[in-house]
Scaffold this active site. Sequence first.
Site, mmCIF file in Angstrom:
data_model
loop_
_atom_site.group_PDB
_atom_site.id
_atom_site.type_symbol
_atom_site.label_atom_id
_atom_site.label_comp_id
_atom_site.label_asym_id
_atom_site.label_seq_id
_atom_site.Cartn_x
_atom_site.Cartn_y
_atom_site.Cartn_z
ATOM 1 N N ARG A 174 -3.379 3.056 8.731
ATOM 2 C CA ARG A 174 -3.379 1.830 8.094
ATOM 3 C C ARG A 174 -2.475 0.882 8.136
ATOM 4 N NH1 ARG A 174 -8.222 2.545 4.352
ATOM 5 N NH2 ARG A 174 -8.643 5.174 4.421
ATOM 6 N N LYS A 218 0.755 -1.181 0.124
ATOM 7 C CA LYS A 218 -0.167 0.099 -0.040
ATOM 8 C C LYS A 218 0.908 1.149 0.080
ATOM 9 C CE LYS A 218 -3.498 -0.093 2.698
ATOM 10 N NZ LYS A 218 -5.086 0.567 3.003
ATOM 11 N N TYR A 227 9.195 -35.048 -15.865
ATOM 12 C CA TYR A 227 7.743 -34.895 -16.071
ATOM 13 C C TYR A 227 7.347 -35.068 -14.527
ATOM 14 C CZ TYR A 227 6.999 -39.570 -15.303
ATOM 15 O OH TYR A 227 6.683 -40.919 -14.937
ATOM 16 N N ARG A 286 -3.897 -1.280 -5.608
ATOM 17 C CA ARG A 286 -3.258 -2.578 -5.669
ATOM 18 C C ARG A 286 -3.530 -3.368 -6.885
ATOM 19 N NH1 ARG A 286 -6.177 -4.278 -0.061
ATOM 20 N NH2 ARG A 286 -8.045 -4.653 -1.023
ATOM 21 N N GLY A 311 -8.369 -6.870 5.040
ATOM 22 C CA GLY A 311 -9.061 -7.018 6.297
ATOM 23 C C GLY A 311 -8.612 -7.831 7.306
ATOM 24 N N MET A 357 -5.785 -6.833 9.059
ATOM 25 C CA MET A 357 -5.028 -6.121 10.035
ATOM 26 C C MET A 357 -6.092 -4.832 10.475
ATOM 27 S SD MET A 357 -0.970 -6.614 9.230
ATOM 28 C CE MET A 357 -1.100 -6.237 7.633
ATOM 29 N N CYS A 402 5.069 -38.714 -9.089
ATOM 30 C CA CYS A 402 3.752 -39.115 -8.991
ATOM 31 C C CYS A 402 3.078 -39.117 -7.611
ATOM 32 C CB CYS A 402 3.447 -40.675 -9.694
ATOM 33 S SG CYS A 402 4.395 -41.786 -8.762
ATOM 34 N N HIS A 460 -16.265 -8.353 2.188
ATOM 35 C CA HIS A 460 -15.405 -9.300 2.590
ATOM 36 C C HIS A 460 -15.619 -10.639 2.085
ATOM 37 C CE1 HIS A 460 -14.048 -12.348 5.438
ATOM 38 N NE2 HIS A 460 -12.662 -11.462 5.275
ATOM 39 N N SER A 476 9.951 -43.373 -11.043
ATOM 40 C CA SER A 476 8.899 -42.152 -10.587
ATOM 41 C C SER A 476 9.022 -41.862 -8.920
ATOM 42 C CB SER A 476 7.512 -42.639 -11.163
ATOM 43 O OG SER A 476 6.651 -41.801 -10.432
#
Lengths: 888, 888
Positions: free
Chosen positions: A93, A23, A861, A342, A102, A104, A841, A460, A774
């Site tokens: 803030r 922020k 993979y 943001r 929301g 803090m 896997c 929220h 694997s």
Amino acid sequence: MAKKRVYLFHEGDKSMRDLLGGKGANLAEMTNIGLPVPPGFTITTEVCNEYYAAGQKLPEGLMDEVRAALTHVENAIGKKFGDPSNPLLVSVRSGAKFSMPGMMDTVLNLGLNHDTVEGLIRISNNPRFVYDSYRRFIMMLSDVAYSGQYDLLSKHDFEHIFRDFKASLGVTGDLEVDADGMKKLCEIYLDHFKKQTGKEFPQDVFVQLEDAITAVFRSWNNERAIVYRRREKISDDIGTAVNVQSMVFGNMGDDCGTGVAFTRNPATGEKHIFGEYLMNAQGEDVVAGVRTPIPINELAARNPEIYKEFDQVCRTLENHYKDVQDIEFTIEHNKLYILQCRAGKRTGQAAVKIAVDMVNEGLITKEEAVARVDPNLLTQCLLPVIAPGAKYRVLAKGLPAGPGAATGIAVFTATRAAELGKGGAGQKVILVRADTSPDDLKGMLAAQGVLTERGGMTSHAALVARGFGIPTVAGCSEIQVGPDHFVVRATGQIIREGDYISLNGTLGEVIEGEVPVQEASLSGEFGEFLSWADTFRGAFGVRANADTPKDTRIAIELGAEGIGLCRTEHMFFEGERRPVVQRMILAQTPEERQAALDELLVFQREDFKGIFEALEGRPATIRLIDPPLHEFLPKREELIAEVATLKAQGGSDPEKEALLRAVESMHEINPMMGLRGCRLSIVFPEIVEMQTRAIMEGASAVVKAGGKATPEIMIPLVGHVNELRVLRERLEATARKVEEEQGVKIDYSFGTMIEVPRGALTADEIATEAAFFSFGTNDLTQMTFGFSRDDSDKFLKPYIEQKILPGDPFESIDQAGVGQLMQIAVEKAKKVRPDIKLGICGEHGGEPRSIEFCYRIGLNYVSCSPFRVPIARLAAAQAALGKGVSDK
Amino acid sequence: MAKKRVYLFHEGDKSMRDLLGGKGANLAEMTNIGLPVPPGFTITTEVCNEYYAAGQKLPEGLMDEVRAALTHVENAIGKKFGDPSNPLLVSVRSGAKFSMPGMMDTVLNLGLNHDTVEGLIRISNNPRFVYDSYRRFIMMLSDVAYSGQYDLLSKHDFEHIFRDFKASLGVTGDLEVDADGMKKLCEIYLDHFKKQTGKEFPQDVFVQLEDAITAVFRSWNNERAIVYRRREKISDDIGTAVNVQSMVFGNMGDDCGTGVAFTRNPATGEKHIFGEYLMNAQGEDVVAGVRTPIPINELAARNPEIYKEFDQVCRTLENHYKDVQDIEFTIEHNKLYILQCRAGKRTGQAAVKIAVDMVNEGLITKEEAVARVDPNLLTQCLLPVIAPGAKYRVLAKGLPAGPGAATGIAVFTATRAAELGKGGAGQKVILVRADTSPDDLKGMLAAQGVLTERGGMTSHAALVARGFGIPTVAGCSEIQVGPDHFVVRATGQIIREGDYISLNGTLGEVIEGEVPVQEASLSGEFGEFLSWADTFRGAFGVRANADTPKDTRIAIELGAEGIGLCRTEHMFFEGERRPVVQRMILAQTPEERQAALDELLVFQREDFKGIFEALEGRPATIRLIDPPLHEFLPKREELIAEVATLKAQGGSDPEKEALLRAVESMHEINPMMGLRGCRLSIVFPEIVEMQTRAIMEGASAVVKAGGKATPEIMIPLVGHVNELRVLRERLEATARKVEEEQGVKIDYSFGTMIEVPRGALTADEIATEAAFFSFGTNDLTQMTFGFSRDDSDKFLKPYIEQKILPGDPFESIDQAGVGQLMQIAVEKAKKVRPDIKLGICGEHGGEPRSIEFCYRIGLNYVSCSPFRVPIARLAAAQAALGKGVSDK
């Protein structure tokens, strides 16, 4: 020389997120690109760490720097903090590096006291506004700074007092309370404060400021912030900054207002400003969902000039940041202020669409597009929908706050949802609330879906819904929510805890009872996006874990390049097969056993044939039977009780007793480390011989029909090369025999799972016998940690809460331990067999951080459940681009 | 050019054991140093491997080489193989590199047929001897070469025929059968052979020879040889040689005889020739224990010249080999022949005494003495004895064939002993046999003790008894053994299977019923020997695992330098404590729990005080509670059955039901990997806080009394450094608090067990928090292999039988896997903490091969059960001398 602890907005820029928080960095950036940002300054995140390191004390000298910065702000704006003649009010803030909406604390209107209230009334000539601001400030500062220390000072307590006060006046809406009423309310609040604390509410504005700053730092470690960080894998060490900014007022009259908007639609990704605002209101009124706000496009009609200016701000910010922005704005007497911007949180669908659109608009490159989307968000693109053609009755309609369909029993508190839902008893629940607050987070995460009576698309509930992919209907004013039920206003129908309801979060529908829910598939833009990802990941493959032809087809549709794990024993559990399996296990003679195996062969051959057909030549790693045989038999405890009961009743059941004896003889103290995997196959080779035959015969059938089949036969749980050697030799003989019988050549190979630590440690020996490895990281994690996954809940939860472990090692690979073993195995195996095929896997194969790790250590993979294949494709691409999780 | 396959005796020497086997090398050596060895030759062990590699076929050309060698022998001795006029007879014997007494096959008198029998009668003028030799030969060759292929050709079958034949003649002793009888018996044997095989008994002497050689090679892989090699850890790959030697005859008349002797007493180590002989007998008669032989010192009286010559041979051999020799000799017509010599098997006591004596005699160095004794033999020096003062009744007396006391139920077959004894049902059994044969080995190893009716001090039973340290009474002719009982001849008392008897193998006593048995302690020579060992092992320490002051004292007496593992939970199981522990576990409130803990504190403080007192300042590694709490509660299965029974009977027991619920809630699927060790301590810190307090208070009491206490507090099951950090910080606070309260300083430290693979892999991190590591190789082996020790029998046995694993990794450390992890841990730990103290406390800590490994990778000490401390001291010394198991 001490570090600089306080930065005026114009002293920072967007690159300083670590120090100023997201922020703060954005306020600085916006200030510097000339947007109308109310002046202010940021206290750095380092101060937060100093605060905790010193045992929750602000560092000495900090408030002097704050006063100096404040003087700059006073000069810029021409008002003075605590000066009754022209008082400067500020907001205080939080703002961490990563957005934690929301979670803090925030204090607005700080700087009001007996004197400045009077001064502000003189200046604004709007006593109701001033007293309204004052009562909000008393409530906020009490809640944030003092309620931890004293009873009955929470926001909730003050709202209770307000409600009673309104009742005493005979009114219900806030706006019905006039200036005198608000003044009176302020007095009641101040009295209440004194009664609870024994002290006056602080009148020294610097005391107010110091207490508010302290409170914001303290809120970094409140419970919901910790839960949120854990869920989002945000480090606890980065701290929050504190932003002190001069107040502007959206509640000073009807030419004032406040709102929140996204530069593009965060639910769908469509390119239009999307947001809501409220006239004569403060920002929290929009966010909290107490009043239902107005869609922002109506602003265009009501105040075209402001809208035009805002639209221009949106374009500027998007071009500047090259990403969708989530903007808070306030209109004070028809002047637009930007309070925050943001990167906008968005659904998976929106993330993909926006990324694709921005590439097409020339704003970003394909590479940037692929690097930017959080792979985990893609689950939302595959969110469940109500099965087409399903008939259902809509009870009510609300806002489509979180897309996707959900079904479950209604529950009415977050606690109940957490108890019964995911992570609790594992039931499907829909959390129903009048509105949600950050305290409800835990319950929302445990629910299949969320339904609220109040709150808009940026409430929220809606933010959480989209952030975590929870199907949600918000602001559904057609229902009235009580503590343990809700009433459908139109019909009076009552839904109580335990009653089934369903939600269509995409359309905002609340539906009676249970409806059939069905998974979705790839859309055009989604497909295009993933095809870009595929070009970046190159040779790094993505396979799926699938045990049936149906799952195989789904996996291929979602982009799988083969099967990485086919669990053959899953086929043993299916309806008509289980009795045959039991007969095989309990056989008294070799003939009985063979007869049962012959029956199973027929089933398994068809299974494999179907899978090979679905694969159309793609490879399939087929794991031979792994679990201990007693898993297929009735439960021992139940048999013990049954036999004891029978005996106590003077009866007996010789068959059941024999079964119990058999089950007892097979009982294991630690079945996870018992007679399973290749051990089972060495002791009872008949089963895997049958399975190998079934695989080879299934493959032969496909090849004979002109197709292709590439079975990779995987022998599990190997810890010593001889286990693999003995079985491979035996089974390869079977395979060759089938080839001969069938007169075809099959492109088969044998390999193993690396899932036992010793297997990894002696991978050089094992690789001499294996065409592929694997990594079975589920079991490897169990044995490397010595954590039984079935039993680890009791300590794993406290471990994560107490930060003994950084996270759940069954979720993301423990790179230091389990990962080290994997690296050892990869290095050793490649040394003796450079062309060995390496995959994973375990469930980690679908988790982005783990996928990145697998890429880094040189696996060929990953394999994961079919519905995580798109995630894996994206995560693999990001890893290949060097833009994986750990690079962010 | 082909390798030389056949060596004449004078072509070899004692260094050629690999090639010629132990027997062959020694025959060669003895030939070369001029001892009276009948000429012969050896077929190499390589031929054995060729034989197996070719699918059990003798290599081509071998028999040509054999014929050539035979010609040399014929020339040396002046007889001719198969020549009726002056026939050469030969023995064909196995001979591997390592002695495997009685495990493989032997054929004597080979070369007899219709024709040579006649010739030999002419030459010897002793037809009874010739027919006796012929019938033995028919029996042996049939048994060895053909009984595997045809029925009823075993030695047993022929003996059965002989018995029937004697019965038909009305006689019982062999010697009562005259020449005609023996001739008749030969005919019956030959007829029987023809009936069973359909063929004549081979008359071609070269066929006999080839079949005998083949049979010896085949016997390398008979079952008992395999069992023996496994037990003795002899490789299956080394093969056996075959020795073909000209026969000399101890059964040619009363001036002939045969015997076996040791150059020193193999039971006690005393320096006198020890052995037995029989006149007019062949060697097998002595070894087989069929006739009870005469002590060799009687030979001195009866034939002083021969005895003197033999005594000279003994001295020559001992001086030559610098070790005790086990010698087979034969006297043929008053001429002495040496048929075999080998290092004499001896008891642990004898091994130690002989080693010490030989040092004193200047024959060997202390270093050689220490290097020579097999550490495992030392258990025998600590063999159990009957508790002094115990009253008991001796049923009968026999030979003290295997020292030590034993008690158990009588069983009468090896099979039954194996079923019921060690490795079977785990009962204590005494195996009672008329005599034992190699087939009984399995049963003997499963028994506490062995009792035989027949056989002398060098009978099979006695050899095995001493070799494996089994208390044994042999040749006990005061009893008569039947198939399922024995009768005490003097009293007619009958002992049946299941009746308790006891043995005092040291005195040869058979005792009625059960007697209290007690462990022995170090003797003077033993102590001296071990003190030499201690000088060689230097700083490499030996500690003991002990949980009580009593065990601690025993351990120290046996040379332990401290406690390497004190298992604190063992104290929880003792009588009066268990209910308190259960109250602690089942406590409903923190107060209840604390009350139970306070009670336990009193017990544990006293325990530790006693241990510290016994240690007199030596260090004690004390492991905090390790097992899961449910181990202290009643068994779940029993509760399930009890509650079900009660319910079925219409009753109920709310307390029991509550207990079952508690037990169910604590039940774990894989308790080995569940809530135990440090996990338990993190979730329930109260227990280890109590334990730490008890340790520190116990230590304080000792220090205050002027003593010293060095607690090393060990936190088990650490896999992540944070586990250790959190607990160490918490418990160190407790420790400091006790120091303050008590006003003393204690030399305490905190460390951890490395027993989880991840602990080893991240040892560099963990070492930052640990002053010491102790390798818990039991659990480390479980997790590295993924073998649950409770369940692994079902596959570990087949694994070892099928040679998938070289041995039981719970017995000797798996160096390639588990050992690799240990090495990783040692290297990583020393990198960050060079002075870290490293030990091992798994059961491997008392196993010589593992001890050597621990020395090699740089551990500071090993810890084992008190009675293995002497073994560990010796093994440690051998490791330090570079004379460990792997160097031999």
